[in-house]
Design a protein around this motif. Structure first.
Motif, short mmCIF file in Angstrom:
data_model
loop_
_atom_site.label_atom_id
_atom_site.label_comp_id
_atom_site.label_asym_id
_atom_site.label_seq_id
_atom_site.Cartn_x
_atom_site.Cartn_y
_atom_site.Cartn_z
N UNK A 88 26.29 106.52 27.63
CA UNK A 88 26.77 107.18 28.85
C UNK A 88 27.05 108.66 28.60
N UNK A 89 26.40 109.23 27.58
CA UNK A 89 26.60 110.62 27.25
C UNK A 89 25.34 111.45 27.43
N UNK A 132 21.90 119.76 40.39
CA UNK A 132 21.99 118.68 39.40
C UNK A 132 22.42 119.23 38.04
N UNK A 133 21.87 120.38 37.68
CA UNK A 133 22.25 121.01 36.41
C UNK A 133 23.74 121.34 36.39
N UNK A 134 24.23 121.92 37.48
CA UNK A 134 25.66 122.25 37.55
C UNK A 134 26.50 120.98 37.52
N UNK A 135 26.07 119.96 38.28
CA UNK A 135 26.82 118.71 38.33
C UNK A 135 26.87 118.00 36.99
N UNK A 136 25.74 117.93 36.30
CA UNK A 136 25.70 117.29 34.98
C UNK A 136 26.54 118.08 33.98
N UNK A 137 26.51 119.41 34.07
CA UNK A 137 27.32 120.24 33.18
C UNK A 137 28.81 119.99 33.42
N UNK A 138 29.19 119.77 34.68
CA UNK A 138 30.58 119.46 34.99
C UNK A 138 30.98 118.11 34.38
N UNK A 139 30.11 117.10 34.51
CA UNK A 139 30.39 115.82 33.88
C UNK A 139 30.54 115.97 32.37
N UNK A 140 29.65 116.76 31.78
CA UNK A 140 29.70 117.02 30.33
C UNK A 140 31.03 117.67 29.96
N UNK A 141 31.44 118.68 30.73
CA UNK A 141 32.69 119.38 30.44
C UNK A 141 33.90 118.46 30.60
N UNK A 142 33.89 117.65 31.65
CA UNK A 142 34.99 116.71 31.85
C UNK A 142 35.07 115.71 30.70
N UNK A 143 33.91 115.26 30.24
CA UNK A 143 33.86 114.30 29.12
C UNK A 143 34.49 114.92 27.87
N UNK A 186 40.89 106.89 28.39
CA UNK A 186 39.78 105.94 28.55
C UNK A 186 39.42 105.76 30.02
N UNK A 187 40.42 105.80 30.89
CA UNK A 187 40.12 105.70 32.32
C UNK A 187 39.29 106.87 32.81
N UNK A 188 39.60 108.08 32.32
CA UNK A 188 38.82 109.25 32.70
C UNK A 188 37.39 109.17 32.22
N UNK A 189 37.20 108.73 30.97
CA UNK A 189 35.84 108.56 30.44
C UNK A 189 35.07 107.51 31.23
N UNK A 190 35.77 106.45 31.64
CA UNK A 190 35.11 105.41 32.43
C UNK A 190 34.66 105.95 33.79
N UNK A 191 35.49 106.76 34.42
CA UNK A 191 35.12 107.33 35.72
C UNK A 191 33.92 108.25 35.58
N UNK A 192 33.92 109.13 34.56
CA UNK A 192 32.78 110.02 34.33
C UNK A 192 31.52 109.21 34.06
N UNK A 193 31.64 108.13 33.30
CA UNK A 193 30.48 107.29 32.99
C UNK A 193 29.93 106.62 34.24
N UNK A 194 30.79 106.10 35.08
CA UNK A 194 30.35 105.43 36.30
C UNK A 194 29.66 106.40 37.25
N UNK A 195 30.18 107.61 37.34
CA UNK A 195 29.53 108.63 38.18
C UNK A 195 28.13 108.92 37.66
N UNK A 196 28.01 109.07 36.35
CA UNK A 196 26.71 109.34 35.76
C UNK A 196 25.71 108.21 35.97
N UNK A 197 26.15 106.98 35.80
CA UNK A 197 25.27 105.82 35.99
C UNK A 197 24.83 105.71 37.44
N UNK A 198 25.78 105.88 38.37
CA UNK A 198 25.43 105.82 39.79
C UNK A 198 24.45 106.92 40.15
#
Length: 293
Positions: A166-167, A197-208, A253-265
C-alpha cells in the motif's frame, strides 16, 4: 513464490542468529526487502493487457526504475529539501515525480499504451523503488549504539514488508494508469487529470511519511497535560502516560489505514475507468515519446 521466499528468509534469519555469521546478513537483507515487491509484480504481470509488456520489460522497469528512482530522489532531496514543516510534502512531490518520469522513459517505445498496462508497469517501478529503499533502511537498522542488531534489521523488514503493498507500488500504479489512459505510441499526454493525480498521490505519500508526527501532535492536543506543555516549552521531552501511548498507537496505525484505503479505492477507480475505455478530454501538452520498436 511468496511462501517459498518467506521460508528461505526465515531460514536465513534463524541460521544467522544461531551462527552469528555476518556474511549471511546481505542474504537476509535482500530476501526480506525484495520478497513482497517481487511477488506483487509477478502477480500484476498476469494482468497485463498486451504482449508488449514482456517479462524483460517488467524486469527492466523494476530494477532500472527502482535504482534510478532511488538515486534521483536522493540527489534532489539532498539539494532541494531542508528541515521544515513541509519537508515530507517535498519528499512526496520529488519521489512521485521521479518515479513517473522514469516510467515514461522506460516505456516510451511501446506501440500501444493501455491504461491497464500502465497500472502494471507503474507498479513495477514503484515496487522496485520500494525494494531498494527497504534494503537501505534494513541495512541502516543493523547498526545501533549497542553494535550490530539483527533483531532491529528483522523488525524493519517485517514492518516494511507488511506495508509495501500500500506504498510506492500502489501510488505509482495509479500514476501509470492515468498516464497511459491518454497517451499513444507517439506521445505521452500531460492532462489535467494526470496533474491532479500527481498532486493527490504526493499528498498521500506525504501523509504516510508524516503520520508519526501527526499522531504525536494529535495525541498531545487530545490528552496532553499542562505539566507536559510546560516541559515542552522548556525543551524537555515529557514522559507519556499509558493512555497517551495507546492513543498514539491507535492514531498512527489508524492514519496509515485511512491513507491505504484511499489509495486502494483510487486504484480501483482508475482500473474501472480503464475498463470502460473512457477518453481523456483536457490534454494540456503532448510530449514526444520516441519511435516505437
Amino acid at each position: 513464490m511468496f511462501l517459498v521466499g518467506a521460508l528461505l528468509w526465515v531460514l536465513a534469519v534463524v541460521v544467522t542468529f544461531v551462527t552469528g555469521n555476518p556474511n549471511l546478513v546481505p542474504t537476509v537483507v535482500l530476501l526480506g526487502s525484495f520478497l513482497v515487491p517481487v511477488t506483487f509484480v509477478a502477480w500484476a504481470f498476469g494482468r497485463r493487457r498486451t504482449g508488449e509488456v514482456t517479462a524483460e520489460l517488467l524486469f527492466s522497469t523494476f530494477v532500472a526504475g527502482g535504482v534510478l528512482g532511488v538515486l534521483a530522489a536522493s540527489l534532489l532531496e539532498s539539494y532541494l529539501l531542508h528541515p521544515s514543516p513541509w519537508l515530507f510534502g517535498g519528499v512526496g512531490l520529488i519521489e512521485e515525480a521521479v518515479k513517473l518520469a522514469v516510467l515514461a522513459v522506460l516505456t516510451r517505445h511501446l506501440r500501444v499504451k493501455f491504461a491497464g498496462d500502465g497500472l502494471v508497469l507503474g507498479a513495477a517501478v514503484g515496487f522496485g523503488f520500494a525494494a531498494f529503499e527497504s534494503a537501505g533502511y534494513a541495512f541502516t537498522a543493523l547498526f545501533t549504539e549497542r553494535g550490530l542488531s539483527l533483531m532491529d534489521l528483522v523488525q524493519t523488514e517485517l514492518l516494511r514488508g507488511v506495508l509495501a503493498p500500500v506504498g510506492h507500488g500502489l501510488w505509482t500504479a495509479i500514476l501509470g494508469g492515468v498516464l497511459f489512459s491518454a497517451s499513444d505510441h507517439r506521445h505521452f499526454a500531460l492532462t489535467l487529470r494526470l496533474l491532479l493525480s500527481y498532486v493527490g498521490v504526493s499528498v498521500l505519500h506525504a501523509l504516510w511519511d508524516s503520520m508519526h508526527g501527526i499522531a504525536l501532535v494529535l495525541t498531545l492536543l487530545l490528552t496532553g497535560t499542562r505539566w507536559q506543555y510546560i516541559q515542552l516549552e522548556q525543551g524537555y521531552q515529557p514522559q507519556p502516560t499509558p493512555l497517551q501511548a495507546d492513543v498514539f498507537t491507535a492514531l498512527s496505525w489508524g492514519g496509515l489505514a485511512v491513507v491505504s484505503l484511499i489509495g486502494i479505492a483510487w486504484l480501483l477507480a482508475v482500473r474501472a475507468r480503464a475498463r470502460r475505455g473512457e477518453q481523456e478530454a483536457a490534454v494540456l501538452w503532448r510530449i514526444p515519446a520516441g519511435r516505437p520498436r
